[in-house]
Design an enzyme around this catalytic site. Structure first.
Site, mmCIF file in Angstrom:
data_model
loop_
_atom_site.group_PDB
_atom_site.id
_atom_site.type_symbol
_atom_site.label_atom_id
_atom_site.label_comp_id
_atom_site.label_asym_id
_atom_site.label_seq_id
_atom_site.Cartn_x
_atom_site.Cartn_y
_atom_site.Cartn_z
ATOM 1 N N ASP A 180 0.840 -1.207 0.000
ATOM 2 C CA ASP A 180 0.000 0.000 0.000
ATOM 3 C C ASP A 180 0.876 1.260 0.000
ATOM 4 O O ASP A 180 1.901 1.287 0.678
ATOM 5 C CB ASP A 180 -0.858 0.093 1.260
ATOM 6 C CG ASP A 180 -1.801 -1.075 1.473
ATOM 7 O OD1 ASP A 180 -1.462 -2.198 1.088
ATOM 8 O OD2 ASP A 180 -2.868 -0.847 2.062
ATOM 9 N N ASP A 201 -0.664 -2.649 -4.192
ATOM 10 C CA ASP A 201 -1.887 -2.686 -3.367
ATOM 11 C C ASP A 201 -2.496 -1.289 -3.432
ATOM 12 O O ASP A 201 -2.192 -0.532 -4.359
ATOM 13 C CB ASP A 201 -1.571 -3.172 -1.942
ATOM 14 C CG ASP A 201 -2.788 -3.810 -1.262
ATOM 15 O OD1 ASP A 201 -3.882 -3.228 -1.335
ATOM 16 O OD2 ASP A 201 -2.648 -4.894 -0.656
ATOM 17 N N ASP A 202 -3.327 -0.931 -2.451
ATOM 18 C CA ASP A 202 -4.011 0.360 -2.544
ATOM 19 C C ASP A 202 -3.040 1.525 -2.719
ATOM 20 O O ASP A 202 -2.008 1.598 -2.076
ATOM 21 C CB ASP A 202 -4.825 0.609 -1.272
ATOM 22 C CG ASP A 202 -5.973 -0.367 -1.132
ATOM 23 O OD1 ASP A 202 -6.754 -0.505 -2.080
ATOM 24 O OD2 ASP A 202 -6.076 -0.996 -0.065
ATOM 25 N N HIS A 223 -4.072 -1.510 -6.428
ATOM 26 C CA HIS A 223 -5.464 -1.936 -6.263
ATOM 27 C C HIS A 223 -6.444 -0.776 -6.323
ATOM 28 O O HIS A 223 -7.604 -0.925 -5.974
ATOM 29 C CB HIS A 223 -5.634 -2.685 -4.936
ATOM 30 C CG HIS A 223 -4.944 -4.012 -4.906
ATOM 31 N ND1 HIS A 223 -4.908 -4.817 -3.785
ATOM 32 C CD2 HIS A 223 -4.260 -4.683 -5.874
ATOM 33 C CE1 HIS A 223 -4.227 -5.931 -4.069
ATOM 34 N NE2 HIS A 223 -3.816 -5.860 -5.320
ATOM 35 N N ARG A 256 -12.701 2.629 -5.457
ATOM 36 C CA ARG A 256 -13.167 1.519 -4.607
ATOM 37 C C ARG A 256 -13.575 1.985 -3.210
ATOM 38 O O ARG A 256 -12.869 2.762 -2.571
ATOM 39 C CB ARG A 256 -12.067 0.467 -4.489
ATOM 40 C CG ARG A 256 -12.422 -0.668 -3.540
ATOM 41 C CD ARG A 256 -11.627 -1.907 -3.807
ATOM 42 N NE ARG A 256 -10.282 -1.853 -3.278
ATOM 43 C CZ ARG A 256 -9.560 -2.949 -3.000
ATOM 44 N NH1 ARG A 256 -10.060 -4.151 -3.227
ATOM 45 N NH2 ARG A 256 -8.332 -2.828 -2.540
ATOM 46 N N LYS A 258 -14.961 -0.060 0.322
ATOM 47 C CA LYS A 258 -15.359 -1.337 0.902
ATOM 48 C C LYS A 258 -15.602 -1.200 2.396
ATOM 49 O O LYS A 258 -14.853 -0.539 3.107
ATOM 50 C CB LYS A 258 -14.347 -2.444 0.602
ATOM 51 C CG LYS A 258 -12.903 -2.065 0.736
ATOM 52 C CD LYS A 258 -11.969 -3.226 0.365
ATOM 53 C CE LYS A 258 -10.527 -2.827 0.611
ATOM 54 N NZ LYS A 258 -9.585 -3.924 0.676
#
Ligand code: NAG
Ligand code: NAG
Ligand code: NAG
Length: 362
Positions: A180, A201-202, A223, A256, A258
């Site tokens: 990340d 990743d993020d 991501h 995104r 979540k």
């Protein structure tokens, strides 16, 4: 070795720089935890030049004087050890953390990468902890090959992070995972701008906090730009986040959000605007309320409602094996989507919980 230089007050008629009588500068050219500590006691200007930090130790800059300035020079490295890190930790009020031209914080992540990230295999040190930074700045930082998560921003108030050049692209082929870029938790008034990220990743992950702006950033290989996962922590409120003028390329997801299955909390007043996507592998826009232990369950719950969400002018392309839009939420309200053009994906997906008149369909 620590060199201490007490600057004398001089009157320079032809210069705009008048040294402060109390300013003192320290330069660290060889790692010693004691010298780093003394420098923070003695100096408001600290230069850290070309050191290798001892294995299993944090380059600990958490005792900075109010108003201190830290400058990294040369290449800073850390000797190898399997441990949780962080490799570098900063804290303070009105402090400025920056890098000189040509400097590099080299995490040598390849020594740890095993494809498992934070889920197993070697224990990997988190890189850059910014905890309890108040009204401070981090800027002009070159950072490379993070072993795992890179910037962990927690308990900060009034922090501006800009001109970060994060390149963990070697991890694409060499087992980098959960790298990340910016993880934000329990922090308010945070700005992240003018930065470039190559990771796995993020690019951004906000799990709690308020008044967060993220703009003029380029995110590649990861991501996507994420809020979440929200729920199951001490603070589960994300409020007033503006993400705009950014590009997401060659990434699993674009936009995104979540939230965690069965948890409580809230995600409100969120804007994603003027976002360009390209080469998105899984989902162009994905909003799901069904996370459990880091994976989707397929069943959303409404305890972390996503409300007052504006998504405007998001356009770009998804791989044909992916889906343009995937929404699986409960208890959402106040959604306003406009100027959305995300195309190329053909995967069929579940699509439930979109509030009436939201202006979006899957
Ligand atoms: C955070 O921003 C709010 C609203 O702009 C402001 O009232 C508050 O003083 C800021 N707090 C800090 C710590 O900067
Ligand atoms: C929906 O969210 C509200 C808070 O806004 C909460 O009180 C309620 O329990 C939630 N409903 C469900 C079904 O989770
Ligand atoms: C401990 C652990 O989880 N090891 C796994 C790391 O990842 C490889 C594949 O990339 C697995 O084979 C290991 O079991």
């Amino acid at each position: 070795m620590v060199l201490r230089l007490i600057l004398l007050t001089v009157i320079l008629t032809s210069s705009t720089i008048i040294p402060d009588v109390n300013a003192a500068s320290c330069t660290i050219t060889k790692y010693s935890a004691a010298d780093i500590k003394n420098a923070q006691n003695d100096c408001t200007e600290i230069t850290i030049n070309g050191i290798e930090v001892a294995a299993g130790e944090t380059l600990d800059l958490t005792n900075l004087k109010q108003g201190a300035k830290v400058v990294f020079q040369g290449t800073i490295t850390w000797a190898y050890k399997e441990w949780e890190g962080p490799l570098l930790s900063v804290a303070g009020t009105n402090v400025q953390i920056s890098g000189a031209s040509g400097h590099l914080l080299d995490g040598k992540g390849n020594l740890w990468w095993d494809g498992n990230g934070s889920n197993g295999g070697k224990k990997k040190p988190q890189f850059f902890r910014a905890a309890k930074l108040i009204n401070s700045d981090i800027y002009n930082i070159n950072i490379k090959n993070s072993p795992v998560h890179t910037f962990s921003i927690s308990n900060c108030e009034g922090l501006v992070i800009q001109n970060i050049n994060l390149d963990t692209s070697a991890g694409d082929s060499d087992g980098g995972h959960n790298t990340d870029a910016f993880d934000v938790g329990n922090s308010n008034n945070i700005t992240i701008k003018h930065s470039t990220v190559y990771n796995q990743d993020d690019c951004l992950a906000v799990n709690s906090g308020t008044n967060i702006e993220f703009y003029d950033n380029y995110c590649s290989g990861g991501h996507g730009i994420s809020i979440g996962s929200v729920g199951g922590r001490d603070n589960n409120v994300v409020k007033s986040v503006k993400i705009y003028d950014s590009q997401i390329v060659n990434s699993d997801n674009g936009v995104r959000i979540k939230t965690v299955y069965g948890a409580t909390g809230s995600v409100s007043d969120i804007t994603y605007q003027d976002i360009t996507l390209s080469g998105i592998h899984k989902y162009g826009i994905v909003i799901e309320g069904d996370y459990e232990n880091g994976s989707p369950t397929g069943t959303p719950t409404g305890g972390v409602p996503i409300t007052d969400l504006t998504v405007k002018n998001v356009h770009g392309s998804v791989d044909s094996s992916g889906a343009n839009v995937y929404i699986l939420v409960e208890n959402a309200s106040g959604w306003h989507f406009s100027d959305i053009s995300v195309t190329g994906g053909s995967k069929s997906v579940k699509c439930t919980g979109i509030p009436a008149n939201a202006g979006i369909s899957c």
